[in-house]
Design an enzyme around this catalytic site. Structure first.
Site, PDB file in Angstrom:
ATOM      1  CG  MET A 165      -2.049   0.744   1.447  1.00 35.87           C
ATOM      2  SD  MET A 165      -3.571   0.816   2.608  1.00 35.87           S
ATOM      3  CE  MET A 165      -2.583   0.617   3.909  1.00 35.87           C
ATOM      4  NE  ARG A 298      -6.500   3.825   9.825  1.00 29.08           N
ATOM      5  CZ  ARG A 298      -6.960   5.029   9.723  1.00 29.08           C
ATOM      6  NH1 ARG A 298      -8.459   5.722   9.239  1.00 29.08           N
ATOM      7  NH2 ARG A 298      -6.644   6.429   9.432  1.00 29.08           N
ATOM      8  CE1 TYR A 442       2.306  -1.488  12.495  1.00 25.38           C
ATOM      9  CE2 TYR A 442       4.047  -1.650  11.019  1.00 25.38           C
ATOM     10  CZ  TYR A 442       3.330  -2.422  11.814  1.00 25.38           C
ATOM     11  OH  TYR A 442       3.610  -3.155  12.043  1.00 25.38           O
ATOM     12  CD  GLU A 443      -1.628   0.867   7.864  1.00 27.92           C
ATOM     13  OE1 GLU A 443      -2.519   0.850   7.185  1.00 27.92           O
ATOM     14  OE2 GLU A 443      -0.747  -0.331   6.743  1.00 27.92           O
ATOM     15  N   GLY A 444      -1.977   4.169  10.520  1.00 22.13           N
ATOM     16  CA  GLY A 444      -2.349   5.683  11.720  1.00 22.13           C
ATOM     17  C   GLY A 444      -2.731   5.916  12.913  1.00 22.13           C
TER      18      GLY A 444
END
Length: 593
Positions: A165, A298, A442-444
């Protein structure tokens, strides 16, 4: 000795089947092949692979890391990683929950989460290589053209290729409206992409024959901001519309990041220099595909925090039972030994029970999120699917943020149980603590999850998901109102649910006057929500244990841990509520220089 791992299959089964009723849910949702016998076989074989193949490579990956050949841009993974991946693909694990028509085994999403937890606990760095293949698969399934599905999904599901991604750029993290990567249309319908992406997990490696990059970029006529972003599939080796793999694409790993943890995971700078790719979905609508990948990822990262917490707890329990230090305050517990094991001391018990409560309760909460994915896609009717989707949207930032924040807390508690021995590399505890740190980033980040929950799921969507969980809590408490054994949990749960609703309304009222109130409350609201949600799952766990045919010792253990949670951890909500009520006034402005 380095840290060891034993898959907690008994508690996994309890969470999935006893508490969540997944066996019946799978049949109701049309997964007729997802029988208890099949699922038990998946758990047993998955545990064997993770315990005997992946876990022994955890320290290896940390020690050796990945290496980059600067002349070729090729990345070599740590010793044993490539061979372990070959076993993983050969065992069919890559396609466990993927559709049968693309070569997968067609099991429900929730049937794959115990395996995901086991992989992350056994070897988080290794688990990052197949991690984003699932997100890439979902994005192509939902947004790709038919030929793209045929060309890319079959090898992804088979495990011959992996996915990535590619979102973040050097100047552009969360604010994707700033991204600069360009996509130029070509006469044959393809696009040439040029730009640099950073922090790309498994962006380059030697474990598969091809890597499928899902890349956000701008078309020449793109409007400014996030509304001008498109999604492209850009393989490492070119792929024709017939699925045939061709020459090397203009995609190259520029460097590997040197990191605090997850040393065995390749975190890459990826340069696209006119690389051939194809548009996925509609022009300028790339954020839809990105969120398809992101939401899946997430929930998956939440499971990373859970897996690390469980492994850390297992090792801390073992050490605390073996390590002899001092006598218990009330007198010798083991008079035949020169000192008592440290597990008898109250403060050590506090740390271990904190980990236990957050791990076992968090397992139910994380698995429930996966079950909601199945409900949202396969529910009996549109209303059921919408309800599940509302609930899932609300819980996703909570699962991601809380399970990872608790992962840091639990790995540090576990390390603390070892004292100075935890800080040195010999026992492997410091690696777990270092590896856990990335999961909140990571991933927000946790702050981004908080803004997603407060700003989007509560304010914009008017708390649709909150209404669902409050309704479930009310229904559960009403159904068990006459059960005296559950009374110690129901009364505080009802009170917290009411306070949760009141806090939400108060934030919304203040935000109408000052939009900054949303950001001021977001983190504390997120954590408050996580602790109340976990209280609900602990109450349900006690009820499920009571109703089961499990040994009395198991039932007592669940009740004791729930009692600890309600007495020692749920009161954290008091501090979060006070912080929320202080409002934006409690956050003075800091000077810009």
């Amino acid at each position: 000795m380095s840290s060891s791992y034993k898959a907690p299959l008994d508690d996994m089964r309890f969470a999935l089947f006893d508490v969540l009723g997944a066996e019946d849910a799978f049949q109701r949702l049309g997964f007729t092949d997802a029988t208890r016998d099949i699922l038990d076989a998946v758990l047993e074989e998955g545990a064997r692979f993770c315990e005997t193949v992946l876990a022994p490579l955890n320290a290896v990956g940390d020690t050796h890391g990945c290496t980059l050949d600067k002349d070729t841009g090729a990345v070599t993974t740590p010793p044993g990683f490539k061979e372990a991946y070959a076993q993983y693909a050969e065992g069919g694990w890559a396609g466990l929950v993927s559709p049968v028509e693309f070569g997968g085994q067609g099991l429900p999403h929730a049937a794959g989460v115990p395996m995901k937890e086991m992989i992350d606990a056994a070897n988080l760095s290794w688990g990052n290589f197949p991690l984003l293949s699932h997100g890439a698969t979902e994005a192509l399934l939902q947004h790709g053209e038919d030929w793209q599905k045929q060309a890319f999904l079959l090898p992804l599901v088979e495990g011959r290729w992996t996915g990535t991604m590619c979102l973040t750029e050097p100047h552009c993290g969360t604010d994707l409206g700033l991204l600069k990567t360009r996509a130029e249309p070509q006469a044959d319908g393809s696009y040439h992409l040029t730009g640099t992406k950073i922090f790309i997990t498994a962006g380059e490696h030697d474990m598969t024959e091809n890597i499928v990059h899902l890349v956000l970029a701008r078309l020449p006529d793109a409007p400014a901001g996030s509304k001008g972003i498109s999604l492209f599939v850009v393989p490492k080796f070119k792929v024709g519309r017939d699925g045939a793999m061709g020459d090397a694409n203009a995609v190259r790993c520029g460097s590997l990041e040197h990191k605090m943890g997850i040393h065995g995971s390749a975190t890459c700078v990826i340069n696209f220099d006119g690389a051939e790719g194809y548009l996925v979905g509609q022009p300028h609508k790339g954020l839809m595909g990105m969120f398809t990948m992101m939401n899946t990822a997430r929930l998956a990262v939440g499971l990373q925090g859970l897996g690390l917490s469980d492994r850390a707890l297992q090792n801390a329990l073992r050490y605390s039972r073996e390590r002899l230090q001092m006598r218990a305050a009330g007198g010798p517990v083991c008079p035949d030994k020169p000192a008592d094991p440290i597990i008898v001391h109250p403060d050590v018990r506090r740390m271990l029970l904190t980990c236990k409560a957050l791990v076992e309760g968090g397992r139910v909460m994380g698995y429930h999120g996966a079950l909601l994915v199945d409900e949202a896609h396969h529910g009996a009717d549109a209303a059921a699917r919408q309800r599940a989707d509302d609930f899932l949207g609300f819980m996703t930032p909570i699962v991601k943020a809380c399970l990872t924040e608790w992962g840091i807390e639990c790995t540090y508690h576990a390390l603390q149980c070892f004292g100075g021995h935890g800080y040195i590399a010999e026992h492997g505890m410091e690696q777990l603590a270092r590896d856990a740190r990335i999961t909140t980033l990571y991933e927000g980040t946790t702050g981004i999850q908080a803004l997603d929950l407060m700003g989007r799921k509560v304010m914009q969507l008017q708390g649709a998901g909150l209404k669902v969980i409050l309704g479930e809590i009310a229904a559960f408490c009403e159904a068990h109102a006459g059960d005296a054994t559950l009374a110690p949990f129901l009364a505080p749960l009802v009170a917290k649910a009411g306070e949760w609703q009141q806090l939400t309304m108060a934030i919304g009222k203040r935000a109408t006057a000052n939009p900054d109130e949303v950001g001021a409350a977001a983190y504390d609201y997120l954590m408050y929500s996580g602790y109340v949600a976990l209280a609900y799952w602990w109450a349900r766990s006690v009820a499920a244990a009571q109703a089961s045919d499990r040994p009395q010792a198991f039932k007592d253990d669940k009740r004791d841990t729930a009692t600890f949670y309600f007495a020692r951890i749920l009161p954290r909500t008091l501090a979060h509520a006070a912080a929320i009520e202080s409002g934006i006034g409690g956050l003075p402005v800091l000077p810009l220089e």
